[in-house]
Design an enzyme around this catalytic site. Sequence first.
Site, PDB file in Angstrom:
ATOM      1  CG  HIS A  12      -2.311  20.825  30.719  1.00  0.00           C
ATOM      2  ND1 HIS A  12      -2.600  19.868  29.790  1.00  0.00           N
ATOM      3  CD2 HIS A  12      -3.444  21.548  30.881  1.00  0.00           C
ATOM      4  CE1 HIS A  12      -3.858  19.986  29.392  1.00  0.00           C
ATOM      5  NE2 HIS A  12      -4.389  21.018  30.038  1.00  0.00           N
ATOM      6  CD  GLU A  64      -2.904   1.319   0.332  1.00  0.00           C
ATOM      7  OE1 GLU A  64      -3.097   2.407  -0.247  1.00  0.00           O
ATOM      8  OE2 GLU A  64      -3.579   0.299   0.104  1.00  0.00           O
ATOM      9  CG  HIS A  81      -7.896   3.453   1.809  1.00  0.00           C
ATOM     10  ND1 HIS A  81      -6.841   4.042   1.139  1.00  0.00           N
ATOM     11  CD2 HIS A  81      -7.858   2.135   1.480  1.00  0.00           C
ATOM     12  CE1 HIS A  81      -6.202   3.128   0.430  1.00  0.00           C
ATOM     13  NE2 HIS A  81      -6.805   1.958   0.617  1.00  0.00           N
ATOM     14  NE  ARG A 123      -6.705 -10.422   1.668  1.00  0.00           N
ATOM     15  CZ  ARG A 123      -6.169  -9.298   1.202  1.00  0.00           C
ATOM     16  NH1 ARG A 123      -5.566  -8.452   1.993  1.00  0.00           N
ATOM     17  NH2 ARG A 123      -6.201  -9.045  -0.106  1.00  0.00           N
ATOM     18  CG  ASP A 125      -2.706 -10.848   1.661  1.00  0.00           C
ATOM     19  OD1 ASP A 125      -2.885 -11.954   2.172  1.00  0.00           O
ATOM     20  OD2 ASP A 125      -2.118  -9.908   2.248  1.00  0.00           O
ATOM     21  CG  HIS A 159      -6.821  -2.341   3.355  1.00  0.00           C
ATOM     22  ND1 HIS A 159      -5.451  -2.460   3.338  1.00  0.00           N
ATOM     23  CD2 HIS A 159      -7.107  -1.330   2.487  1.00  0.00           C
ATOM     24  CE1 HIS A 159      -4.934  -1.584   2.490  1.00  0.00           C
ATOM     25  NE2 HIS A 159      -5.932  -0.873   1.965  1.00  0.00           N
TER      26      HIS A 159
END
Length: 432
Positions: free
Chosen positions: A328, A51, A233, A170, A130, A231
């Site tokens: 803080h 990817e 996006h 897969r 895959d 998966h």
Amino acid sequence: MAPPRDNNDTDGSSNNNERVREPIVSPYMPKYPDPMSNVSKFKIIESTLREGEQFANAFFDTAKKVEIAKALDEMGVDYLELTSPAASEQSYNDCKTISGLGLKAKILTHTRCHMDDARLAIDTGVDGVDVVIGTSSYLREFSHGKDMEYITNKATEVITYIKNQGKEVRFSTEDSFRSDLVDLLSIYKAVDKLGVDRVGIADTVGCANPRQVYELVRTLRSVVNCDIECHFHNDTGCAIANAYAALEAGATHIDTSVLGIGERNGITPLGGLLARMYTADKAYVKNKYDLTKIRDVENIVAEAVEVTVPFNNYITGYCAFTHKAGIHAKAILNNPSTYEILDPVDFNQSRYVSIGHRLTGWNAVKNRIEQLKLGLTDEDAKQVTQKIKELADIRPLSLENVDVLLRQYHSAKETSSHLEVLETVINPDQLA
């Protein structure tokens, strides 16, 4: 929940040196986890080398791919997913090279649901394949132009071949959340009966939200016995939340990439997912993955694709563990759990309390005085803090500016002229 009091603190006063530290946990985690949830037993399929290659700036030569693969393997990711060997001759050779490295992670490649692609994948020596094909009406009409009967028959042929070669397989539908639910469940049930290792759900266009993800994964979990890979996006900013919802619903594997790089705005970022999962089950995440390696692998990838690590990046952004507001800073110095759900030490990161600004508090300045071993009193810290605020209304002070002011004040106190120092300094430039 109030912070625990030290057992010796009988008069109600605080003792910072002996104060019991709260664990870094969330009170909102369920006391009785969902038996379907895999939040504490998930696996990562790291897809930077697949990817991630689809990211606009990405070009990884073989040496860089090997470097990234080894860095991710050292982190302990479960799988590495590589670009299809059918993409190019070099992609084919890179699959063979990385498959031959002897890494602990299993090596996968991502291919079309096509016999030619499957044969090439097997030839490279990968551990698994895959397989993906689009199932939404958009992709069936405008991409491959095939109907569901063709998809089922082709999937059967390809999956059977891969399984016969002794490889993991897969099967994933592309654009799952815009696909017809009946079509999805039908194809998933069919491939599950063929013995696939995982079925995959892909939010290819980033349209899903966590509730939709939970419902689809939970439904799928009830009809297949194999593992479920997801998966997501990040086009609408839901990738991490969607991944977490998927695991809660029974998914077992999540696809990630370093810095989230990928097609368009990319997918679930590796660091972001680990930050989220750390808060859910810190022991599992720390024991399974080397969190101290995140910065190294992010720097490798950022340099390779010519981007900088974002200032607000999960874990490694330069603001990730920076505290500025006075209220803080005081709490953080007393007990980091007050404003940190992640412990920077676990990620080999450092906490920083910013003090050269108009929001600073005297406790933060006092902490810096102690770091410099200047031996000033609380009243001194308050006096200097007021001067810092005045100067910071002109412009923020660097840490070096603050240190100069503190040292000048400390030196002048020996001759009782310290207040004159504060009166004399009227511009931050005087502290250069």
